[in-house]
Write a protein that holds these residues in place. Structure first.
Motif, mmCIF file in Angstrom:
data_model
loop_
_atom_site.group_PDB
_atom_site.id
_atom_site.type_symbol
_atom_site.label_atom_id
_atom_site.label_comp_id
_atom_site.label_asym_id
_atom_site.label_seq_id
_atom_site.Cartn_x
_atom_site.Cartn_y
_atom_site.Cartn_z
ATOM 1 N N THR A 200 52.045 3.876 18.984
ATOM 2 C CA THR A 200 52.990 3.959 19.959
ATOM 3 C C THR A 200 53.510 5.499 20.332
ATOM 4 O OG1 THR A 200 53.855 1.915 19.247
ATOM 5 C CG2 THR A 200 55.380 3.231 20.349
ATOM 6 N N GLY A 201 53.433 5.338 21.525
ATOM 7 C CA GLY A 201 53.645 7.060 22.108
ATOM 8 C C GLY A 201 54.901 7.016 23.243
ATOM 9 N N VAL A 202 55.031 8.236 23.670
ATOM 10 C CA VAL A 202 56.093 8.314 24.513
ATOM 11 C C VAL A 202 55.498 8.705 25.731
ATOM 12 C CG1 VAL A 202 58.361 9.409 25.025
ATOM 13 C CG2 VAL A 202 57.793 8.836 22.838
ATOM 14 N N LEU A 203 55.924 8.217 27.093
ATOM 15 C CA LEU A 203 55.505 8.585 28.307
ATOM 16 C C LEU A 203 56.337 9.788 28.754
ATOM 17 C CD1 LEU A 203 53.674 8.049 30.856
ATOM 18 C CD2 LEU A 203 55.779 6.746 31.694
ATOM 19 N N ASN A 204 55.473 10.987 28.912
ATOM 20 C CA ASN A 204 56.068 12.438 29.212
ATOM 21 C C ASN A 204 55.841 12.927 30.333
ATOM 22 O OD1 ASN A 204 53.716 13.163 28.487
ATOM 23 N ND2 ASN A 204 54.531 14.935 27.411
ATOM 24 N N PHE A 205 54.735 12.185 31.063
ATOM 25 C CA PHE A 205 54.232 13.165 32.287
ATOM 26 C C PHE A 205 53.753 11.948 33.536
ATOM 27 C CE2 PHE A 205 50.438 14.864 34.424
ATOM 28 C CZ PHE A 205 51.072 15.660 35.340
ATOM 29 N N VAL A 206 54.087 12.146 34.637
ATOM 30 C CA VAL A 206 53.384 11.568 35.836
ATOM 31 C C VAL A 206 52.919 12.585 36.925
ATOM 32 C CG1 VAL A 206 53.870 9.687 37.428
ATOM 33 C CG2 VAL A 206 54.895 9.469 35.050
ATOM 34 N N ASP A 207 51.665 12.525 37.254
ATOM 35 C CA ASP A 207 51.421 13.415 38.178
ATOM 36 C C ASP A 207 52.274 13.305 39.506
ATOM 37 O OD1 ASP A 207 49.866 15.403 39.093
ATOM 38 O OD2 ASP A 207 48.084 14.445 39.159
ATOM 39 N N ASN A 208 52.175 14.627 40.300
ATOM 40 C CA ASN A 208 52.820 14.546 41.368
ATOM 41 C C ASN A 208 52.236 14.043 42.663
ATOM 42 O OD1 ASN A 208 51.027 16.535 41.501
ATOM 43 N ND2 ASN A 208 52.305 18.244 42.030
ATOM 44 N N THR A 209 50.812 13.635 42.750
ATOM 45 C CA THR A 209 50.080 13.106 43.528
ATOM 46 C C THR A 209 49.412 11.851 43.409
ATOM 47 O OG1 THR A 209 48.296 14.615 43.097
ATOM 48 C CG2 THR A 209 49.953 15.187 44.746
ATOM 49 N N VAL A 210 49.052 10.863 44.222
ATOM 50 C CA VAL A 210 48.226 9.847 43.994
ATOM 51 C C VAL A 210 46.727 10.116 44.572
ATOM 52 C CG1 VAL A 210 47.942 7.636 44.772
ATOM 53 C CG2 VAL A 210 50.225 8.273 44.340
ATOM 54 N N ASP A 211 45.864 9.913 43.871
ATOM 55 C CA ASP A 211 44.649 10.001 44.029
ATOM 56 C C ASP A 211 44.159 9.140 45.449
ATOM 57 O OD1 ASP A 211 41.721 10.560 44.553
ATOM 58 O OD2 ASP A 211 41.469 10.408 42.301
ATOM 59 N N ALA B 29 50.782 10.339 27.891
ATOM 60 C CA ALA B 29 51.873 9.890 26.884
ATOM 61 C C ALA B 29 51.387 10.808 25.710
ATOM 62 C CB ALA B 29 51.764 8.541 26.642
ATOM 63 N N VAL B 30 52.360 10.991 24.739
ATOM 64 C CA VAL B 30 52.412 11.931 23.626
ATOM 65 C C VAL B 30 52.324 10.932 22.292
ATOM 66 C CG1 VAL B 30 53.388 13.691 22.285
ATOM 67 C CG2 VAL B 30 53.018 13.675 24.746
ATOM 68 N N PHE B 31 51.398 11.060 21.483
ATOM 69 C CA PHE B 31 51.372 10.167 20.364
ATOM 70 C C PHE B 31 51.409 11.182 19.133
ATOM 71 C CE2 PHE B 31 49.658 7.659 23.489
ATOM 72 C CZ PHE B 31 49.995 6.312 23.143
ATOM 73 N N ALA B 32 52.062 10.660 18.010
ATOM 74 C CA ALA B 32 51.918 11.461 16.701
ATOM 75 C C ALA B 32 50.588 10.950 15.972
ATOM 76 C CB ALA B 32 53.061 10.688 15.719
ATOM 77 N N ASN B 33 49.817 11.847 15.401
ATOM 78 C CA ASN B 33 48.341 11.582 15.165
ATOM 79 C C ASN B 33 48.008 12.496 13.733
ATOM 80 O OD1 ASN B 33 45.898 10.823 15.776
ATOM 81 N ND2 ASN B 33 45.065 12.545 16.377
ATOM 82 N N ALA B 34 48.952 12.245 12.937
ATOM 83 C CA ALA B 34 48.825 12.806 11.331
ATOM 84 C C ALA B 34 47.718 12.424 10.893
ATOM 85 C CB ALA B 34 50.265 12.358 10.538
ATOM 86 N N ASP B 35 47.147 11.138 11.196
ATOM 87 C CA ASP B 35 46.049 10.337 10.461
ATOM 88 C C ASP B 35 44.804 10.488 11.201
ATOM 89 O OD1 ASP B 35 46.883 8.721 12.147
ATOM 90 O OD2 ASP B 35 46.873 6.783 11.132
ATOM 91 N N GLN B 36 44.841 11.392 12.509
ATOM 92 C CA GLN B 36 43.686 11.689 13.227
ATOM 93 C C GLN B 36 43.097 10.411 13.889
ATOM 94 O OE1 GLN B 36 43.530 13.843 10.102
ATOM 95 N NE2 GLN B 36 44.981 14.823 11.351
ATOM 96 N N ALA B 37 43.960 9.215 14.006
ATOM 97 C CA ALA B 37 43.346 7.865 14.656
ATOM 98 C C ALA B 37 42.843 8.409 15.967
ATOM 99 C CB ALA B 37 44.557 7.102 14.626
ATOM 100 N N LEU B 38 43.497 9.240 16.634
ATOM 101 C CA LEU B 38 43.116 9.665 18.138
ATOM 102 C C LEU B 38 42.460 10.998 17.913
ATOM 103 C CD1 LEU B 38 46.252 8.763 19.973
ATOM 104 C CD2 LEU B 38 44.395 7.368 19.831
ATOM 105 N N LEU C 84 45.397 18.631 17.282
ATOM 106 C CA LEU C 84 45.344 17.198 17.076
ATOM 107 C C LEU C 84 46.718 16.511 16.740
ATOM 108 C CD1 LEU C 84 42.052 17.064 14.877
ATOM 109 C CD2 LEU C 84 42.193 17.087 17.343
ATOM 110 N N ASP C 85 47.812 17.129 16.431
ATOM 111 C CA ASP C 85 49.064 16.434 16.204
ATOM 112 C C ASP C 85 50.138 17.233 16.475
ATOM 113 O OD1 ASP C 85 50.960 14.736 14.970
ATOM 114 O OD2 ASP C 85 50.810 15.586 12.916
ATOM 115 N N PRO C 86 50.767 16.771 17.510
ATOM 116 C CA PRO C 86 50.775 15.342 18.298
ATOM 117 C C PRO C 86 49.544 15.515 19.365
ATOM 118 C CG PRO C 86 52.480 16.566 18.974
ATOM 119 C CD PRO C 86 52.126 17.397 18.034
ATOM 120 N N ILE C 87 49.249 14.552 19.781
ATOM 121 C CA ILE C 87 47.932 14.541 20.761
ATOM 122 C C ILE C 87 48.416 13.650 21.844
ATOM 123 C CG2 ILE C 87 46.892 12.613 20.069
ATOM 124 C CD1 ILE C 87 44.378 14.122 20.027
ATOM 125 N N ALA C 88 47.917 13.787 23.059
ATOM 126 C CA ALA C 88 48.231 12.931 24.290
ATOM 127 C C ALA C 88 46.860 11.992 24.663
ATOM 128 C CB ALA C 88 48.505 13.886 25.397
#
Length: 403
Positions: free
Chosen positions: A258-269, A279-288, A219-223
């Motif tokens: 607030t999180g950080v974008l870390n992945f974009v898929d290699n194909t378009v649907d 995107a990856v988010f810190a989730n220490a308080d389990q908001a996500l 759960l921490d971090p979470i995406a």
């Protein structure tokens, strides 16, 4: 005779009263006509001034954002299963518990594995003792060959026995390691840190490799995974290279996460024309929470120093987007602009300078080159006041229509 005289006097009186009334009405009309230009209700050319509300164009940096719905996904999720068929001896966790990596979760019945390990260890010790005796015999054989008491072939036979015994000891060591591995299957530990799901296993339960004991979810971090329209793909890739910040709007929270974008898929649907991003988010308080739907907002680029006006000022005509610009003399001019980006109730445009005033209400009554007068009472916050040289009016403006 008297009757005719009375009728004549009545007729004269009626004519006098009618003349007096007609003369007074003419004077009042002339007076009102003389006062009309001073009140600003009709200019010298006779065309009425349109009642409008104005706003002033501003220059600012405008972030171009894409807001879509995304879903929360765990970066790591493990479905824990036993590697052997055995009976559960003890359960060391409770469902919903947070565990650390390496923490003991389940213990299986290990008596058979303990016995196998003891037998393998005993066999290893016996073969090691035999190997030690053969090494001593081979050493004495070397001394006797040097003194010519025995033949060299006898020494070679002893060496062959020693080599065979060394191989047997190596096999015993492998058997001990195999028994230790099998014994290790009796204890199941958490491979990752996370939260335990439902636990439906109890002491005495017979488990096998096809049965899931528990699921551990990080759960921490979470995406957060979300789709982005392919029209914004290049901007998204540029933002990913620059470590773009992503905002997640969680229901019940005033401030976005607030999180950080870390992945974009290699194909378009090709079915829906979107590309998947994460995107990856810190989730220490389990908001996500995994599986939760959230609104995500990513800033793909920033328009620096562009002119911004209220979106209500735009009129969509066949020749494109236009608006009315009002000069200091109160004259309205229609101008064609290019829409750069729309955000909220405002729009960034080109073809307009900061500080120019535009019509945001009442444009349906404005004609190119015509005069306008400003309704100060109807002006919303942030718009201009009364145009110099014109009078304010309390008249209710007509509903806004596109020209």
């Amino acid at each position: 005779m008297k009757k005719k005289l009375v009728l004549a006097l009545a007729g004269v009186l009626i004519v006098a009263v009618a003349g007096w009334w007609w003369s007074g009405s003419g004077d009042r009309a002339a007076s009102q006509a003389a006062k009309a230009p001073a009140a600003g209700r009709a200019p010298a050319d006779g065309a009425p001034a349109a009642l409008v509300t104005l706003a002033t164009a501003e220059r600012q940096d405008v972030p171009v954002t894409v807001q879509v719905n995304g879903s929360v996904v765990s970066l790591n999720s493990v479905d824990l299963r036993p590697q052997v068929t055995n009976t559960v001896k003890a359960v060391h966790v409770k469902e919903g518990q947070f565990v650390k990596a390496g923490q003991l979760l389940f213990t299986l019945d290990d008596r058979a594995d303990q016995a196998n390990l003891a037998r393998a260890s005993a066999q290893q010790k016996r073969d090691e003792a035999t190997m030690a005796d053969l090494e001593r015999q081979y050493k004495r054989s070397q001394e006797l060959v040097a003194q010519n008491f025995i033949s060299k072939s006898a020494m070679d036979a002893t060496l062959s026995q020693l080599e065979a015994q060394r191989a047997a000891v190596a096999a015993d060591r492998a058997a001990v390691q195999s028994a230790q591995v099998a014994l290790g299957y009796a204890t199941l530990r958490a491979p990752i840190a996370g939260r335990i799901g439902a636990v439906n296993i109890y002491p005495g339960t017979l488990v096998q490799p096809t049965l899931s004991l528990v699921t551990i979810t990080q759960l921490d971090p979470i995406a957060v995974s979300f789709p982005v329209p392919e029209s914004n793909l290049q901007d998204l890739l540029a933002a990913a290279r620059g470590g773009a910040r992503i905002e997640a709007l969680v229901p019940g929270r005033k401030e976005p996460l607030t999180g950080v974008l870390n992945f974009v898929d290699n194909t378009v649907d090709p079915q829906i024309g979107t590309v998947r991003a994460k995107a990856v988010f810190a989730n220490a308080d389990q908001a996500l929470w995994p599986g939760q739907f959230v609104a995500t907002r990513v800033t793909v680029r920033t328009l620096a120093g562009v002119t911004v006006v209220p979106a209500a000022a735009l009129m969509m005509l066949p020749e494109g987007a236009t608006l009315y610009v009002v000069d200091q003399a109160g004259t309205a001019t229609r101008r064609k602009v290019q829409v750069l980006h729309t955000f909220g109730t405002k729009v960034a445009v080109s073809g307009l300078e900061a500080g120019e005033r535009v019509v945001i209400e009442g444009s349906q009554n404005v004609r190119p080159g015509g005069k306008v007068r400003v309704d100060a009472k109807a002006a919303p916050p942030g718009t201009t006041g009364v145009t110099p040289g014109s009078a304010a009016s309390s008249d209710t403006p007509a509903p806004r229509e596109r020209a």
